[in-house]
Design a protein around this motif. Structure first.
Motif, PDB file in Angstrom:
ATOM      1  N   HIS A   4      30.230  48.385  37.021  1.00 52.64           N
ATOM      2  CA  HIS A   4      31.406  47.559  38.107  1.00 52.64           C
ATOM      3  C   HIS A   4      30.457  46.149  37.527  1.00 52.64           C
ATOM      4  O   HIS A   4      29.846  45.899  38.413  1.00 52.64           O
ATOM      5  N   THR A   5      31.190  45.293  36.907  1.00 49.92           N
ATOM      6  CA  THR A   5      31.050  43.733  37.055  1.00 49.92           C
ATOM      7  C   THR A   5      32.249  43.078  37.150  1.00 49.92           C
ATOM      8  O   THR A   5      33.264  43.252  36.663  1.00 49.92           O
ATOM      9  N   GLY A   6      32.253  41.934  37.040  1.00 48.79           N
ATOM     10  CA  GLY A   6      33.313  40.798  37.235  1.00 48.79           C
ATOM     11  C   GLY A   6      34.167  40.574  37.596  1.00 48.79           C
ATOM     12  O   GLY A   6      34.492  39.975  38.504  1.00 48.79           O
ATOM     13  N   LEU A   7      35.198  41.710  37.436  1.00 47.74           N
ATOM     14  CA  LEU A   7      36.607  41.995  37.990  1.00 47.74           C
ATOM     15  C   LEU A   7      36.552  42.493  39.548  1.00 47.74           C
ATOM     16  O   LEU A   7      36.714  42.521  40.779  1.00 47.74           O
ATOM     17  N   ARG A 134      41.101  36.103  30.393  1.00 50.12           N
ATOM     18  CA  ARG A 134      39.387  35.730  30.965  1.00 50.12           C
ATOM     19  C   ARG A 134      39.462  37.309  32.009  1.00 50.12           C
ATOM     20  O   ARG A 134      39.142  38.391  32.537  1.00 50.12           O
ATOM     21  N   ARG A 135      41.202  37.451  32.512  1.00 51.61           N
ATOM     22  CA  ARG A 135      41.327  38.350  33.184  1.00 51.61           C
ATOM     23  C   ARG A 135      41.221  39.865  32.521  1.00 51.61           C
ATOM     24  O   ARG A 135      40.901  40.804  33.366  1.00 51.61           O
ATOM     25  N   VAL A 136      42.143  39.640  31.505  1.00 54.74           N
ATOM     26  CA  VAL A 136      41.910  41.446  30.609  1.00 54.74           C
ATOM     27  C   VAL A 136      40.624  41.991  29.783  1.00 54.74           C
ATOM     28  O   VAL A 136      39.641  42.828  30.666  1.00 54.74           O
ATOM     29  N   GLY A 137      39.324  40.120  30.188  1.00 57.18           N
ATOM     30  CA  GLY A 137      37.961  41.098  29.626  1.00 57.18           C
ATOM     31  C   GLY A 137      37.869  42.051  31.105  1.00 57.18           C
ATOM     32  O   GLY A 137      36.742  42.484  30.383  1.00 57.18           O
ATOM     33  N   GLU A 138      37.880  41.078  31.841  1.00 53.56           N
ATOM     34  CA  GLU A 138      37.201  41.014  33.093  1.00 53.56           C
ATOM     35  C   GLU A 138      37.514  43.045  33.743  1.00 53.56           C
ATOM     36  O   GLU A 138      36.811  43.658  33.536  1.00 53.56           O
ATOM     37  N   THR A 139      38.989  43.389  33.595  1.00 57.44           N
ATOM     38  CA  THR A 139      39.303  44.386  33.877  1.00 57.44           C
ATOM     39  C   THR A 139      38.906  45.602  32.880  1.00 57.44           C
ATOM     40  O   THR A 139      38.902  46.754  33.076  1.00 57.44           O
ATOM     41  N   LEU A 140      39.353  45.097  31.519  1.00 60.89           N
ATOM     42  CA  LEU A 140      38.745  46.259  31.117  1.00 60.89           C
ATOM     43  C   LEU A 140      37.095  46.347  30.640  1.00 60.89           C
ATOM     44  O   LEU A 140      36.391  47.988  31.193  1.00 60.89           O
ATOM     45  N   GLU A 141      36.237  45.737  31.231  1.00 65.43           N
ATOM     46  CA  GLU A 141      34.612  45.770  31.477  1.00 65.43           C
ATOM     47  C   GLU A 141      34.326  46.825  32.914  1.00 65.43           C
ATOM     48  O   GLU A 141      33.674  47.612  33.025  1.00 65.43           O
ATOM     49  N   ALA A 142      35.767  46.586  33.663  1.00 71.49           N
ATOM     50  CA  ALA A 142      35.618  47.183  35.090  1.00 71.49           C
ATOM     51  C   ALA A 142      36.034  48.417  35.162  1.00 71.49           C
ATOM     52  O   ALA A 142      34.773  49.592  35.879  1.00 71.49           O
ATOM     53  N   THR A 143      36.159  48.683  33.811  1.00 70.72           N
ATOM     54  CA  THR A 143      37.046  50.229  34.541  1.00 70.72           C
ATOM     55  C   THR A 143      35.808  51.047  32.959  1.00 70.72           C
ATOM     56  O   THR A 143      36.955  52.285  32.310  1.00 70.72           O
ATOM     57  N   LEU A 166      45.843  52.298  34.901  1.00 70.85           N
ATOM     58  CA  LEU A 166      45.500  51.378  35.817  1.00 70.85           C
ATOM     59  C   LEU A 166      44.821  50.290  35.320  1.00 70.85           C
ATOM     60  O   LEU A 166      45.050  49.329  36.234  1.00 70.85           O
ATOM     61  N   CYS A 167      44.657  49.662  34.355  1.00 70.41           N
ATOM     62  CA  CYS A 167      44.292  48.217  34.190  1.00 70.41           C
ATOM     63  C   CYS A 167      45.089  47.370  33.870  1.00 70.41           C
ATOM     64  O   CYS A 167      45.218  46.383  34.413  1.00 70.41           O
ATOM     65  N   ARG A 168      46.536  47.723  33.178  1.00 71.33           N
ATOM     66  CA  ARG A 168      48.062  47.241  33.332  1.00 71.33           C
ATOM     67  C   ARG A 168      48.293  46.591  34.516  1.00 71.33           C
ATOM     68  O   ARG A 168      48.781  45.653  34.731  1.00 71.33           O
ATOM     69  N   VAL A 169      47.607  47.638  35.850  1.00 69.13           N
ATOM     70  CA  VAL A 169      47.826  47.257  37.064  1.00 69.13           C
ATOM     71  C   VAL A 169      47.130  46.505  37.672  1.00 69.13           C
ATOM     72  O   VAL A 169      48.004  45.037  38.036  1.00 69.13           O
ATOM     73  N   LEU A 170      46.046  46.591  37.785  1.00 71.24           N
ATOM     74  CA  LEU A 170      44.842  45.611  37.824  1.00 71.24           C
ATOM     75  C   LEU A 170      44.434  44.542  38.007  1.00 71.24           C
ATOM     76  O   LEU A 170      44.645  43.291  38.579  1.00 71.24           O
ATOM     77  N   VAL A 171      45.289  43.847  36.511  1.00 71.75           N
ATOM     78  CA  VAL A 171      45.232  42.563  36.051  1.00 71.75           C
ATOM     79  C   VAL A 171      45.731  42.114  36.739  1.00 71.75           C
ATOM     80  O   VAL A 171      45.266  40.516  36.752  1.00 71.75           O
ATOM     81  N   TYR A 172      46.731  42.204  37.472  1.00 67.83           N
ATOM     82  CA  TYR A 172      48.119  40.785  37.957  1.00 67.83           C
ATOM     83  C   TYR A 172      47.772  40.766  39.555  1.00 67.83           C
ATOM     84  O   TYR A 172      48.253  40.376  40.139  1.00 67.83           O
TER      85      TYR A 172
END
Length: 381
Positions: A4-7, A134-143, A166-172
């Motif tokens: 897990h990184t970024g997000l 930025r947020r999409v990249g962080e969320t995809l990397e985190a999962t 799950l990413c689509r929820v976490l991103v916002y």
């Protein structure tokens, strides 16, 4: 899943903002709902702390999903309140609550790529394009999906599609995430993997999660606390350990761990918080108990893994082995107790012994006093 990184963790390099912990507290008071005169949720009360993972667990028809739908705003309660960080949202439109919702069905847009699916909630909220990237990249990397941004949903496995949902929820960064049996469509191996990933993400982000399942093992693995529900009411709201080791009703004891039940009467309450109970099958069992009096009828519950095959002079119950089933890490044995009334189900025993009993063999069962739950005849379940 990648590290897990970024997000999820503080920024590793200058100029990358740290992610705030987004979970907020959620409170429910006297929540009720009826359909055509039939009550399906009957006065639910609970306080959920910010960053807590709470699961609604119960059989079909117990009110789990209806309660979740009222929290989300998709179903309007007949009475009661829902508050988030002290703010009353009971009558608030679902969109204005800004909760995240993860369904069993992935509901991904098939014509969009993974990155576009995850970006969609941010586009609806009008965020700048650079912030969305930025947020999409962080969320995809985190999962563990950073290499899948350009793929379509049909090119993904079931577990990967659920991670995108799950990413689509976490991103916002929702204040509360509601999940309605999100892993029900996955096979056991994928479910186990996703449970680990969901719990890891929830802890590191500090998300407040309310989760619905009928799977006892899943609830025990994921939850900080579990609300065991029956007939629209909460039977017990407790930690997994509290529910498993100190069930307050026979229903909780049986639903969470398939307890064995034996009937008897209190013979001699002790001063040390224990009591001797004379079972109707003739054996004597010592148990820690709530207050009761000599002669009082009781039911005792012992989980299959808590029965021990012991010597006759220590046994609380004797019987004959009916079945022996090897299931890998343990052996499941059913025992027909001596003196049991006709129609009484056999006792279930789980043992890790390398020399288990054989079908037709006479055995002697005992249990530690701390592993026995006692219920009076006035307690339902």
């Amino acid at each position: 899943m990648s590290e897990h990184t970024g997000l999820l963790t503080p920024a590793a390099s200058a100029g990358t903002p740290q992610t705030r912990r987004t979970g907020q507290s959620l409170s429910v008071a006297a929540l009720r709902k009826a359909y055509r005169g039939t009550t399906v949720v009957d006065g639910i009360d609970m306080d959920i702390a910010a960053g807590e993972f709470v699961t609604f667990l119960g059989p079909s028809g117990s009110g789990k999903t209806t309660t979740l739908m009222m929290l989300a705003g998709f179903t309007e309660p007949d009475s009661g309140t829902v508050t988030v960080d002290g703010r009353d949202v009971t009558r608030l439109n679902p969109a204005k609550r800004d909760f995240g919702f993860v369904f069993q069905q992935y509901l991904l847009f098939p014509h969009m790529t993974v990155g576009e699916n995850v970006a969609f909630p941010l586009q609806l909220r009008g965020l700048p394009k650079a912030e969305i990237r930025r947020r999409v990249g962080e969320t995809l990397e985190a999962t563990g999906l950073s290499g899948f941004a350009r793929r379509r949903p049909r090119e993904l496995s079931g577990g990967q599609q659920q991670r995108v949902a799950l990413c689509r929820v976490l991103v916002y960064r929702p204040p509360v995430v509601l999940m309605d049996e999100p892993l029900g469509a996955l096979d056991k191996k994928l479910r186990d993997q996703m449970q680990t990933e969901i719990k890891s993400i929830q802890r590191e982000l500090g998300l407040t999660v309310v989760y619905v399942t009928h799977d006892q093992e899943e609830a025990l693995v994921l939850s900080d606390r579990i609300a065991v529900m029956q007939d629209g009411r909460i039977e017990q709201f407790d930690t997994p350990r509290g529910l498993f080791e100190q069930p307050r009703t026979p229903f909780v004891a049986d639903f969470l761990g398939a307890a064995n039940f034996l009937t008897g009467k209190v013979e001699a309450p002790g001063d040390d918080g224990c009591a001797d109970i004379r079972l109707d099958t003739g054996g004597l069992l010592t148990a820690r108990h709530r207050p009761c009096v000599p002669g009082q009828p009781v039911r005792v519950a012992v989980r299959p893994g808590k029965f021990r095959l012991g010597p006759s002079d220590e046994s609380c119950c004797t019987g004959t082995v009916e079945t022996v089933v090897y299931v890998g890490t343990l052996v499941r044995v059913t025992v027909r107790p001596d003196g049991a009334a006709p129609g009484t189900p056999p006792l279930r025993v789980e043992t890790t012994s390398t020399d288990p009993p054989r079908t037709g063999e006479r055995v002697f069962l005992t249990a530690n006093r701390d592993d026995v739950s006692v219920f009076t005849d006035t307690e339902g379940g």
